[in-house]
Design a protein around this motif. Structure first.
Motif, PDB file in Angstrom:
ATOM      1  N   SER A 184      -2.533   7.385   8.718  1.00  0.00           N
ATOM      2  CA  SER A 184      -3.147   6.650   7.612  1.00  0.00           C
ATOM      3  C   SER A 184      -4.583   6.288   7.951  1.00  0.00           C
ATOM      4  CB  SER A 184      -2.355   5.380   7.289  1.00  0.00           C
ATOM      5  OG  SER A 184      -2.371   4.490   8.375  1.00  0.00           O
ATOM      6  N   VAL A 203      -6.943   3.585   0.810  1.00  0.00           N
ATOM      7  CA  VAL A 203      -5.892   3.923   1.767  1.00  0.00           C
ATOM      8  C   VAL A 203      -5.414   5.338   1.474  1.00  0.00           C
ATOM      9  CG1 VAL A 203      -3.626   3.332   2.683  1.00  0.00           C
ATOM     10  CG2 VAL A 203      -5.157   1.509   1.907  1.00  0.00           C
ATOM     11  N   ARG A 249     -11.124  -1.191  -1.234  1.00  0.00           N
ATOM     12  CA  ARG A 249     -10.250  -0.825  -0.125  1.00  0.00           C
ATOM     13  C   ARG A 249      -9.541   0.469  -0.487  1.00  0.00           C
ATOM     14  NH1 ARG A 249      -7.637  -3.330   4.244  1.00  0.00           N
ATOM     15  NH2 ARG A 249      -5.474  -2.732   4.595  1.00  0.00           N
ATOM     16  N   GLU A 277       0.803  -1.221   0.000  1.00  0.00           N
ATOM     17  CA  GLU A 277       0.000   0.000   0.000  1.00  0.00           C
ATOM     18  C   GLU A 277       0.839   1.276   0.000  1.00  0.00           C
ATOM     19  OE1 GLU A 277      -3.816  -2.000   2.326  1.00  0.00           O
ATOM     20  OE2 GLU A 277      -2.430  -0.664   3.393  1.00  0.00           O
ATOM     21  N   GLN A 325     -12.492  -0.146   4.246  1.00  0.00           N
ATOM     22  CA  GLN A 325     -12.902  -1.292   3.445  1.00  0.00           C
ATOM     23  C   GLN A 325     -14.408  -1.209   3.246  1.00  0.00           C
ATOM     24  OE1 GLN A 325     -10.572  -3.836   2.618  1.00  0.00           O
ATOM     25  NE2 GLN A 325     -12.056  -4.771   1.252  1.00  0.00           N
ATOM     26  N   THR A 356      -7.568   3.777   6.495  1.00  0.00           N
ATOM     27  CA  THR A 356      -7.883   2.658   5.607  1.00  0.00           C
ATOM     28  C   THR A 356      -9.358   2.321   5.759  1.00  0.00           C
ATOM     29  OG1 THR A 356      -5.647   1.781   5.891  1.00  0.00           O
ATOM     30  CG2 THR A 356      -7.300   0.296   4.978  1.00  0.00           C
TER      31      THR A 356
END
Length: 854
Positions: A753, A764, A762, A104, A757, A755
């Motif tokens: 960060s 990021v 997904r 990522e 889902q 993230t």
């Protein structure tokens, strides 16, 4: 509903994971499995009161594959020899990076991925810096690479053959550590980063921390991944493809294989060299474009790794793993100007020799007939890296475990220099040279035993472990082509291949050292919430004598959510063989913009004694750390750790020492190559005592929403300050280099960060913060350049097409943050941007990729 009062039974051929999933279905328990197949049963974490579990009918296989479980519940294998410890159970700070976290970042380079994910980890891209352009010098907690021990599957990795002579930075200058970028990313099962001193556990080089790369160990399935990307301004086109596959070996073993191929084109800077531009405008032909280039080097690499094991009955198992890499990378040096222009003079290689047209060199020589518009030497390193570990483990299933292993590792770099000349040879000189090679070899034999002692005094069994090892290192300097170091008939012109002089026979050779060690560990839970560990290690080096290192760690649970932890330890690092015998002669640019000859001298040589060099001795360290761990039922985990690292007799490559006419005569008298032309020298010495103080904060919050949505917020912050404790530091370093040592790495680094889902999607988003820092200046009266803080934004979007295929796209440094400017002197030489920037030199980068699982 599973009847929990009746033992569940299962028949047939299943994997262990499948059996556990079946037996624990419907219960309040979950399992965690470490690398040794030890199974830990734990109660399920209570969900956040704000969280809603996925609805029935949701394809949870996609979520499980794309959204890994919480990192803080993972079993650790470093920092302790006791099974079953997790990150939050540990008495010292440990991070675990999973493969998807590395992917990522958008990097296919492990070093850059670490720099992005670990705030206390720094790695600069040093273009124009010889071998350091290929094997990048890193720091962790402001400590150089040879203070950070690299492991693979818990076994020590060998050093790189590259000694960081050309880093241009006081902290890393002269270090010789391991190369972090030789293992295929796809081979990694997880990466553990121990951020504390651990010399008593692992020996020399573990002063500031330990990094362990665990290889995948599956016996079935695999993955193929492809990445294509390019920098915003063009150039640097990168193609990367990787594959991993696990295969069974009979019914009792496995073999896991990985391969990675990467090809990256060199990026080109658009800065204008004032002299080259003046020559073009004057109609001079053959002026190179760009004359000087500080972009990313060209790079091509093939990396492989293997991991295997076979059970030999109920108590014994054989294991083996290793890697092979072959890579080639190339950079440009500074432009050598053929005629004066643009406020810059012609390079010394174009000077008229008094020996031209004499019996020594009868024909007339004019370098402009070969390079009329000047020349820019091009320098490459062909690197090979190989390691193999094989061992035998014993486990009686109750109280005793044993491990005997043999490790072999080697790293070799072979240099090639072209588009240049040996001016002293005149018309007889070639324009391409092989300046020589560097070769690091190591082997180690070690044996260890672990015993779980049942007793009634403490809350848990006492884990006792002991072991011994013998390690040998050798370092070989391979002789270059004769033309790369020859003193030709035009001996008043620069001698040797211009840019990087070859290794002559009196420099080349093979050198070695050996050491053995013994260790003893003790670990137990004194009470239900209080754990203690004590470790001691004795090492004896055949060159530097012996040392005893110790470590004491403890963790105290205050309640179910809060715990205190801390450690006291000492460390030890003997100089590497490459630091004892490494040497070089290179062309450096001085304050006036002229090229001068710089030499790194071998300790113990006649040349080094001319300048008062004394024999080296080991570094010693003392570490303190303490912190708090908080883990709450709502999905929030928080750790805060403070640390101090004191290093006495720090081994450093000294600041440049200008030579006097008398010293140059002495160098020439003893036959030192180019003795009369050496204008500055450097060498290793134990001159300083240093201190690093800082703090690490890591916090993560996870929540599961409706409709298969899940969110993780992660925030990491590091504060770090390095000081020179030696009162006479200014006698060792210039004022500007002292600033660089203490201020050349940002005090603050952070990473935020987010993230999310959403079913098969997904997303990021990451912000990486680099605090302000100072760059060593080269202009009199301006000892440093102030660098302002910077924030880099990254983004990646992944879509799971099926449970076997992902497609993703993203960008690094999406706002195209470029390095700050350098002084006008460097601007005239085509280096407008800072080629030592902490976040790279080439700006934004975009990419796409595809992953296929089978």
């Amino acid at each position: 509903m599973v009847d929990k009062t009746v033992p569940q039974e299962i028949y047939g051929n299943y994997t262990l994971e499948s059996v556990l999933d079946h037996l624990l279905a419907g219960s309040d328990l979950v399992y965690i499995m470490n690398a040794d197949d030890t199974v830990i049963l734990k109660e399920k974490t209570v969900a956040s009161p704000f969280a809603v579990q996925p609805e029935n009918g949701t394809d949870e296989s996609i979520i499980a594959k794309s959204f890994p479980p919480r990192r803080f519940d993972e079993i650790i294998t470093i920092g302790t020899r006791r099974s079953g410890r997790t990150i939050t159970d540990s008495a010292i700070p440990i991070d675990i990076l999973q493969p998807d976290m590395v992917t990522e970042t958008g990097y296919v380079d492990m070093t850059d991925a670490f720099r992005t994910l670990i705030p206390s980890f720094n790695a600069k891209r040093l273009s124009l810096n010889d071998g350091a352009s290929f094997v990048r010098p890193i720091t962790m907690r402001s400590s150089p690479a040879d203070h950070v021990l690299l492991l693979m599957n818990g076994k020590r990795r060998h050093r790189s053959a590259t000694v960081m002579i050309g880093t241009g930075h006081a902290t890393t200058s002269g270090s010789q550590g391991s190369d972090f970028n030789v293992i295929p990313l796809i081979a990694i099962k997880d990466i553990e980063i121990l951020r504390d001193g651990a010399s008593a556990l692992y020996g020399s080089d573990a002063i500031a921390g330990v990094v362990n790369m665990a290889l995948k160990d599956t016996a079935e399935g695999g993955e193929v991944a492809t990445h294509i990307g390019q920098y915003y301004q063009g150039g640097g086109l990168t193609f990367d493809t990787q594959a991993n596959m696990g295969v069974p070996v009979s019914d009792a073993g496995f073999l896991n294989l990985s391969v990675q191929y990467t090809r990256q084109e060199q990026t080109r800077s658009s800065d204008i060299h004032a002299g080259a531009q003046a020559l073009r405008e004057a109609g001079v032909s053959g002026v190179p474009w760009p004359a000087t280039n500080i972009g990313e080097p060209s790079y091509e690499a093939l990396k492989t790794a293997w991991n295997g094991g076979v059970r030999l009955g109920d108590q014994f198992s054989l294991y083996f793993f290793g890697n092979y890499m072959r890579s080639e990378s190339a950079i440009n040096f500074f432009y050598r100007q053929s005629l004066a222009g643009g406020g810059l003079g012609a390079h010394a290689a174009y000077a008229k020799s008094q020996y031209d047209g004499t019996a020594a060199h009868p024909e007339a020589f004019d370098l402009k007939t070969i390079y009329p518009g000047g020349f820019t030497p091009r320098f490459s390193g062909l690197q090979t890296d190989f390691s193999q570990v094989a061992g035998l483990k014993f486990d009686n299933g109750t109280s005793i475990q044993g491990d005997v292993s043999f490790r072999w590792g080697e790293n070799k770099v072979k240099y090639h220099l072209w588009n240049t000349i040996n001016p002293s040879m005149g018309s007889m000189s070639p324009t391409s040279f092989m300046p020589g090679s560097l070769h690091q070899r190591e082997y180690q034999i070690e044996a260890g035993v672990l015993y779980n002692l049942a007793q009634t005094v403490f809350f848990s069994d006492v884990t006792l472990s002991a072991g011994t090892s013998y390690r040998h290192e050798s370092y070989r300097i391979g002789e270059g082509d004769p033309a790369s170091y020859a003193i030709g008939p035009l001996r008043d012109l620069p001698v040797g291949s211009n840019g990087f002089q070859g290794y002559s026979p009196d420099i080349a050779g093979t050198f070695g050292t050996g050491s053995y060690s013994m260790y003893l560990d003790f670990e137990t839970d004194v009470t239900e919430g209080w754990s203690v560990a004590i470790a001691g290690r004795y090492e004896d080096y055949n060159v530097f004598g012996d040392n005893f290192s110790y470590r004491l760690t403890s963790r105290l649970e205050l309640n179910n959510s809060l715990a205190l932890r801390g450690a006291i330890s000492s460390g030890f690092r003997a100089p590497a063989v490459g630091q004892l015998f490494g040497t070089s002669q290179t062309s450096q640019m001085n304050l006036q913009g002229d090229f001068i000859l710089d030499a790194v001298l071998v300790l113990g040589s006649e040349a080094a004694r001319i300048f008062g060099a004394v024999p080296l001795k080991p570094e010693t360290s003392f570490n303190l750390s303490g912190g708090i761990v908080a883990q709450f039922d709502n999905g929030l985990t928080f750790t805060l750790d403070f640390y101090q690292i004191d290093v006495d007799d720090r081994l450093l490559l000294l600041d440049t020492i200008p030579t006097t006419a008398d010293q140059r005569e002495q160098l020439a008298a003893i036959g030192y190559p180019n003795g009369q032309d050496i204008q500055e020298v450097r060498f290793f010495q134990n001159k300083l005592d240093t201190r690093v103080r800082g703090a690490d904060m890591v916090t993560t919050y996870e929540v599961f929403w409706q409709n298969a949505h899940a969110t993780e917020i992660s925030f990491s912050l590091n504060y770090n300050q390095q000081i020179l404790r030696t009162e006479a530091a200014r006698q060792v370093f210039s004022e500007s280099k002292k600033y660089e040592f203490e201020e050349g790495i940002p005090h603050w680094n952070g990473n935020l960060s987010l993230t999310h889902q959403a079913g098969p999607v997904r997303l990021v988003t990451r912000a990486t913060y680099y605090g302000g820092w100072k760059r060593r200046g080269v202009v009199e009266g301006a000892p440093f350049l102030v660098r302002k803080p910077a924030v880099l934004l990254d983004f990646q979007a992944l879509y799971a097409l099926t449970d076997r295929m992902d497609i993703y796209m993203g960008g690094r440094n999406m706002l195209n943050k470029r390095p700050p400017l350098r002084e006008a002197l460097y601007d005239k030489h085509g280096v407008r941007s800072d080629n030592h920037s902490v976040y790279g030199v080439s700006g934004g980068y975009y990419y796409i990729g595809l992953n296929y699982f089978f």
